[in-house]
Design a protein around this motif. Structure first.
Motif, PDB file in Angstrom:
ATOM      1  N   LEU A  83     -12.208  -9.375 -24.578  1.00  0.00           N
ATOM      2  CA  LEU A  83     -12.818  -8.442 -23.631  1.00  0.00           C
ATOM      3  C   LEU A  83     -14.310  -8.354 -23.939  1.00  0.00           C
ATOM      4  O   LEU A  83     -14.703  -7.785 -24.945  1.00  0.00           O
ATOM      5  CB  LEU A  83     -12.160  -7.064 -23.740  1.00  0.00           C
ATOM      6  CG  LEU A  83     -12.673  -5.975 -22.807  1.00  0.00           C
ATOM      7  CD1 LEU A  83     -12.436  -6.354 -21.345  1.00  0.00           C
ATOM      8  CD2 LEU A  83     -11.984  -4.638 -23.126  1.00  0.00           C
ATOM      9  N   ASP A  84     -15.136  -8.910 -23.059  1.00  0.00           N
ATOM     10  CA  ASP A  84     -16.567  -9.024 -23.332  1.00  0.00           C
ATOM     11  C   ASP A  84     -17.397  -7.898 -22.739  1.00  0.00           C
ATOM     12  O   ASP A  84     -18.608  -7.833 -22.982  1.00  0.00           O
ATOM     13  CB  ASP A  84     -17.088 -10.357 -22.788  1.00  0.00           C
ATOM     14  CG  ASP A  84     -16.450 -11.542 -23.488  1.00  0.00           C
ATOM     15  OD1 ASP A  84     -16.277 -11.483 -24.713  1.00  0.00           O
ATOM     16  OD2 ASP A  84     -16.108 -12.524 -22.794  1.00  0.00           O
ATOM     17  N   GLY A 135     -28.844 -22.918 -31.056  1.00  0.00           N
ATOM     18  CA  GLY A 135     -28.779 -21.738 -31.909  1.00  0.00           C
ATOM     19  C   GLY A 135     -28.445 -20.511 -31.084  1.00  0.00           C
ATOM     20  O   GLY A 135     -28.116 -20.617 -29.905  1.00  0.00           O
ATOM     21  N   ILE A 136     -28.540 -19.342 -31.696  1.00  0.00           N
ATOM     22  CA  ILE A 136     -28.208 -18.116 -30.995  1.00  0.00           C
ATOM     23  C   ILE A 136     -29.307 -17.090 -31.167  1.00  0.00           C
ATOM     24  O   ILE A 136     -30.039 -17.084 -32.159  1.00  0.00           O
ATOM     25  CB  ILE A 136     -26.867 -17.525 -31.493  1.00  0.00           C
ATOM     26  CG1 ILE A 136     -26.893 -17.373 -33.016  1.00  0.00           C
ATOM     27  CG2 ILE A 136     -25.695 -18.359 -31.036  1.00  0.00           C
ATOM     28  CD1 ILE A 136     -25.699 -16.651 -33.556  1.00  0.00           C
ATOM     29  N   VAL A 137     -29.422 -16.217 -30.194  1.00  0.00           N
ATOM     30  CA  VAL A 137     -30.383 -15.118 -30.246  1.00  0.00           C
ATOM     31  C   VAL A 137     -29.752 -13.919 -30.935  1.00  0.00           C
ATOM     32  O   VAL A 137     -30.378 -13.249 -31.750  1.00  0.00           O
ATOM     33  CB  VAL A 137     -30.849 -14.743 -28.829  1.00  0.00           C
ATOM     34  CG1 VAL A 137     -31.797 -13.549 -28.867  1.00  0.00           C
ATOM     35  CG2 VAL A 137     -31.513 -15.938 -28.152  1.00  0.00           C
ATOM     36  N   TRP A 138     -28.480 -13.662 -30.632  1.00  0.00           N
ATOM     37  CA  TRP A 138     -27.773 -12.515 -31.190  1.00  0.00           C
ATOM     38  C   TRP A 138     -26.857 -12.991 -32.311  1.00  0.00           C
ATOM     39  O   TRP A 138     -25.683 -13.272 -32.101  1.00  0.00           O
ATOM     40  CB  TRP A 138     -26.985 -11.792 -30.101  1.00  0.00           C
ATOM     41  CG  TRP A 138     -27.881 -10.961 -29.232  1.00  0.00           C
ATOM     42  CD1 TRP A 138     -28.649 -11.396 -28.192  1.00  0.00           C
ATOM     43  CD2 TRP A 138     -28.109  -9.552 -29.348  1.00  0.00           C
ATOM     44  NE1 TRP A 138     -29.352 -10.343 -27.649  1.00  0.00           N
ATOM     45  CE2 TRP A 138     -29.044  -9.195 -28.332  1.00  0.00           C
ATOM     46  CE3 TRP A 138     -27.634  -8.560 -30.192  1.00  0.00           C
ATOM     47  CZ2 TRP A 138     -29.491  -7.894 -28.153  1.00  0.00           C
ATOM     48  CZ3 TRP A 138     -28.076  -7.260 -30.023  1.00  0.00           C
ATOM     49  CH2 TRP A 138     -28.994  -6.929 -29.014  1.00  0.00           C
ATOM     50  N   LYS A 198     -26.377 -11.125 -20.981  1.00  0.00           N
ATOM     51  CA  LYS A 198     -25.098 -11.028 -20.276  1.00  0.00           C
ATOM     52  C   LYS A 198     -24.350  -9.734 -20.579  1.00  0.00           C
ATOM     53  O   LYS A 198     -23.894  -9.055 -19.667  1.00  0.00           O
ATOM     54  CB  LYS A 198     -24.210 -12.226 -20.643  1.00  0.00           C
ATOM     55  CG  LYS A 198     -24.791 -13.569 -20.269  1.00  0.00           C
ATOM     56  CD  LYS A 198     -24.876 -13.756 -18.765  1.00  0.00           C
ATOM     57  CE  LYS A 198     -25.378 -15.144 -18.418  1.00  0.00           C
ATOM     58  NZ  LYS A 198     -25.457 -15.363 -16.955  1.00  0.00           N
ATOM     59  N   ASN A 199     -24.222  -9.387 -21.860  1.00  0.00           N
ATOM     60  CA  ASN A 199     -23.380  -8.228 -22.182  1.00  0.00           C
ATOM     61  C   ASN A 199     -23.844  -7.447 -23.402  1.00  0.00           C
ATOM     62  O   ASN A 199     -23.068  -6.683 -23.970  1.00  0.00           O
ATOM     63  CB  ASN A 199     -21.925  -8.660 -22.371  1.00  0.00           C
ATOM     64  CG  ASN A 199     -21.730  -9.513 -23.624  1.00  0.00           C
ATOM     65  OD1 ASN A 199     -22.666 -10.128 -24.140  1.00  0.00           O
ATOM     66  ND2 ASN A 199     -20.497  -9.545 -24.108  1.00  0.00           N
ATOM     67  N   THR A 200     -25.076  -7.637 -23.819  1.00  0.00           N
ATOM     68  CA  THR A 200     -25.537  -6.901 -25.001  1.00  0.00           C
ATOM     69  C   THR A 200     -25.553  -5.390 -24.756  1.00  0.00           C
ATOM     70  O   THR A 200     -25.453  -4.608 -25.701  1.00  0.00           O
ATOM     71  CB  THR A 200     -26.932  -7.374 -25.436  1.00  0.00           C
ATOM     72  OG1 THR A 200     -27.841  -7.268 -24.330  1.00  0.00           O
ATOM     73  CG2 THR A 200     -26.880  -8.822 -25.916  1.00  0.00           C
ATOM     74  N   GLN A 201     -25.660  -4.984 -23.490  1.00  0.00           N
ATOM     75  CA  GLN A 201     -25.624  -3.556 -23.166  1.00  0.00           C
ATOM     76  C   GLN A 201     -24.229  -2.958 -23.371  1.00  0.00           C
ATOM     77  O   GLN A 201     -24.052  -1.740 -23.339  1.00  0.00           O
ATOM     78  CB  GLN A 201     -26.100  -3.298 -21.736  1.00  0.00           C
ATOM     79  CG  GLN A 201     -25.264  -3.947 -20.639  1.00  0.00           C
ATOM     80  CD  GLN A 201     -25.752  -5.326 -20.257  1.00  0.00           C
ATOM     81  OE1 GLN A 201     -25.785  -6.233 -21.081  1.00  0.00           O
ATOM     82  NE2 GLN A 201     -26.136  -5.484 -18.998  1.00  0.00           N
ATOM     83  N   ASP A 202     -23.243  -3.814 -23.607  1.00  0.00           N
ATOM     84  CA  ASP A 202     -21.876  -3.342 -23.833  1.00  0.00           C
ATOM     85  C   ASP A 202     -21.564  -3.112 -25.308  1.00  0.00           C
ATOM     86  O   ASP A 202     -20.495  -2.592 -25.632  1.00  0.00           O
ATOM     87  CB  ASP A 202     -20.867  -4.351 -23.262  1.00  0.00           C
ATOM     88  CG  ASP A 202     -20.786  -4.281 -21.749  1.00  0.00           C
ATOM     89  OD1 ASP A 202     -20.169  -3.330 -21.248  1.00  0.00           O
ATOM     90  OD2 ASP A 202     -21.342  -5.170 -21.085  1.00  0.00           O
ATOM     91  N   ARG A 248     -19.664  -6.553 -14.522  1.00  0.00           N
ATOM     92  CA  ARG A 248     -20.072  -7.563 -15.490  1.00  0.00           C
ATOM     93  C   ARG A 248     -18.881  -8.439 -15.884  1.00  0.00           C
ATOM     94  O   ARG A 248     -19.042  -9.636 -16.162  1.00  0.00           O
ATOM     95  CB  ARG A 248     -20.694  -6.917 -16.729  1.00  0.00           C
ATOM     96  CG  ARG A 248     -22.161  -6.554 -16.536  1.00  0.00           C
ATOM     97  CD  ARG A 248     -22.860  -6.264 -17.846  1.00  0.00           C
ATOM     98  NE  ARG A 248     -22.333  -5.104 -18.523  1.00  0.00           N
ATOM     99  CZ  ARG A 248     -22.703  -3.855 -18.264  1.00  0.00           C
ATOM    100  NH1 ARG A 248     -23.584  -3.608 -17.298  1.00  0.00           N
ATOM    101  NH2 ARG A 248     -22.212  -2.842 -18.950  1.00  0.00           N
ATOM    102  N   PHE A 249     -17.701  -7.846 -15.919  1.00  0.00           N
ATOM    103  CA  PHE A 249     -16.499  -8.629 -16.201  1.00  0.00           C
ATOM    104  C   PHE A 249     -16.359  -9.752 -15.185  1.00  0.00           C
ATOM    105  O   PHE A 249     -16.084 -10.901 -15.537  1.00  0.00           O
ATOM    106  CB  PHE A 249     -15.266  -7.725 -16.174  1.00  0.00           C
ATOM    107  CG  PHE A 249     -13.978  -8.437 -16.493  1.00  0.00           C
ATOM    108  CD1 PHE A 249     -13.489  -8.455 -17.790  1.00  0.00           C
ATOM    109  CD2 PHE A 249     -13.248  -9.087 -15.507  1.00  0.00           C
ATOM    110  CE1 PHE A 249     -12.307  -9.113 -18.101  1.00  0.00           C
ATOM    111  CE2 PHE A 249     -12.072  -9.752 -15.800  1.00  0.00           C
ATOM    112  CZ  PHE A 249     -11.595  -9.759 -17.102  1.00  0.00           C
TER     113      PHE A 249
END
Length: 329
Positions: free
Chosen positions: A120-121, A200-203, A164-168, A127-128
């Motif tokens: 569950l992202d 690579g990744i940001v988060w 995409k979903n960092t606000q979650d 957003r889902f």
């Protein structure tokens, strides 16, 4: 006891029963899906049960059923029931997206499944839909409610993706206040099945923790279970817990206790390798259990020391592009 060539105990199998999925999460596969395996390319349930029986005899104590989405495969409950009867198996768990799971929860409890990982992202229905390309949010939430109602341990798996979903992140941590759930935030991995580059990744796990700590400065570190892939935390007064999985940073390779078998029977010693042998083909060629055990032990005695080394070998094949749906997570 099973040990690899680095002295690491192997006691955990992740078995993917299908590559098919009823969602189209953009970080896992293209919008149009994948070139699905034909039925003859998949391991049969009988073959899965045979190899699981052998591996449990060799030292596997925990099996996690994954996909794709396990519940899109017909008669999955028959396989789960048979696996739970294996002498020596201490735990059988499942990873599911929750779309089709709710009607099976009572039976899962009845046969002895004690833990389910729920992908569950986001907690936002819009957003889902953007992330999964499907309008199934209500069904996933119903599954979570059913699992909690039947006292099945719930671990929520959330892939953290920039833009995409960092606000979650904070709302998901908020779930742990009143619900006995473990919310685990996972670094995004380079397996989307379409060959996109991944530099690579940001988060990463450090930034995810810093984000949580800004809102919950009282968050506390709790002991990590043996072989844990997550750094584990709890906010004082909350019923649930929080985990952060450094899946791309690969900080847990030194204690890795797991192997994977893909739907087509490929044994993977590491999430990041390209497969070391095909168990299905060996079984169908007539190899008996004694020969198969010898072959498996040889494979376990040639594991890469970490995910970086395994990935380097995989990248030597420029046309090799995997999806998490075909790996099994």
């Amino acid at each position: 006891m099973l040990l690899d060539n680095h002295g690491r105990k192997i006691n955990y199998l992740r078995l993917a029963v299908t590559d098919r999925c009823n969602l189209r999460c953009f970080y896992c596969m293209p919008e149009d899906g994948l070139n699905w395996l034909s039925r003859k390319e998949l391991m049969t349930y009988e073959e899965m049960l045979q190899v699981c029986t052998l591996l449990v005899k060799m030292g596997i104590e925990k099996i996690r059923i994954t996909g794709g989405e396990p519940f899109v495969r017909k008669d999955i409950m028959q396989l789960l029931t048979a696996l739970l009867k294996l002498d020596g198996l201490k735990e059988l768990s499942i990873t599911t997206n929750g779309v089709l799971t709710a009607p099976h929860v009572a039976d899962l409890k009845k046969i002895g499944v004690r833990s389910v990982n729920l992908s569950l992202d986001t907690l936002d229905a819009n957003r889902f839909f953007t992330i999964t390309r499907r309008d199934e949010f209500a069904n996933v939430m119903e599954t979570m409610e059913e699992l909690l109602k039947h006292d099945i341990e719930v671990k929520i798996n959330t892939v953290v993706m920039a833009g995409k979903n960092t606000q979650d992140i904070i709302p998901l941590v908020g779930l742990t206040k009143d619900l006995p759930v473990s919310v685990r935030f996972i670094e995004e991995m380079p397996f989307n099945g379409d060959g996109h580059s991944h530099s690579g990744i940001v988060w990463d796990y450090v930034r995810i923790f810093d984000e949580i700590r800004q809102t919950f400065p009282e968050i506390q570190k709790v002991p990590d279970p043996q072989y844990s892939t997550s750094y584990n935390y709890q906010v004082p007064g909350h019923k649930g817990s929080i985990g952060i999985i450094a899946a791309y940073s690969r900080t847990f390779c030194g204690t890795c206790n797991r192997i994977r078998i893909t739907p087509q029977g490929t044994l993977k010693n590491c999430l990041y390798d390209d497969g070391v042998l095909n168990i299905k083909d060996l079984m169908r060629s007539g190899m008996d259990n004694a020969e198969l055990e010898t072959t498996l032990r040889e494979a376990f005695n040639n594991r890469q020391k970490d995910g970086w080394q395994a990935e380097q070998k995989r990248l030597e094949n420029p046309n090799f592009h995997e999806s998490m749906a075909t790996i099994g997570g």
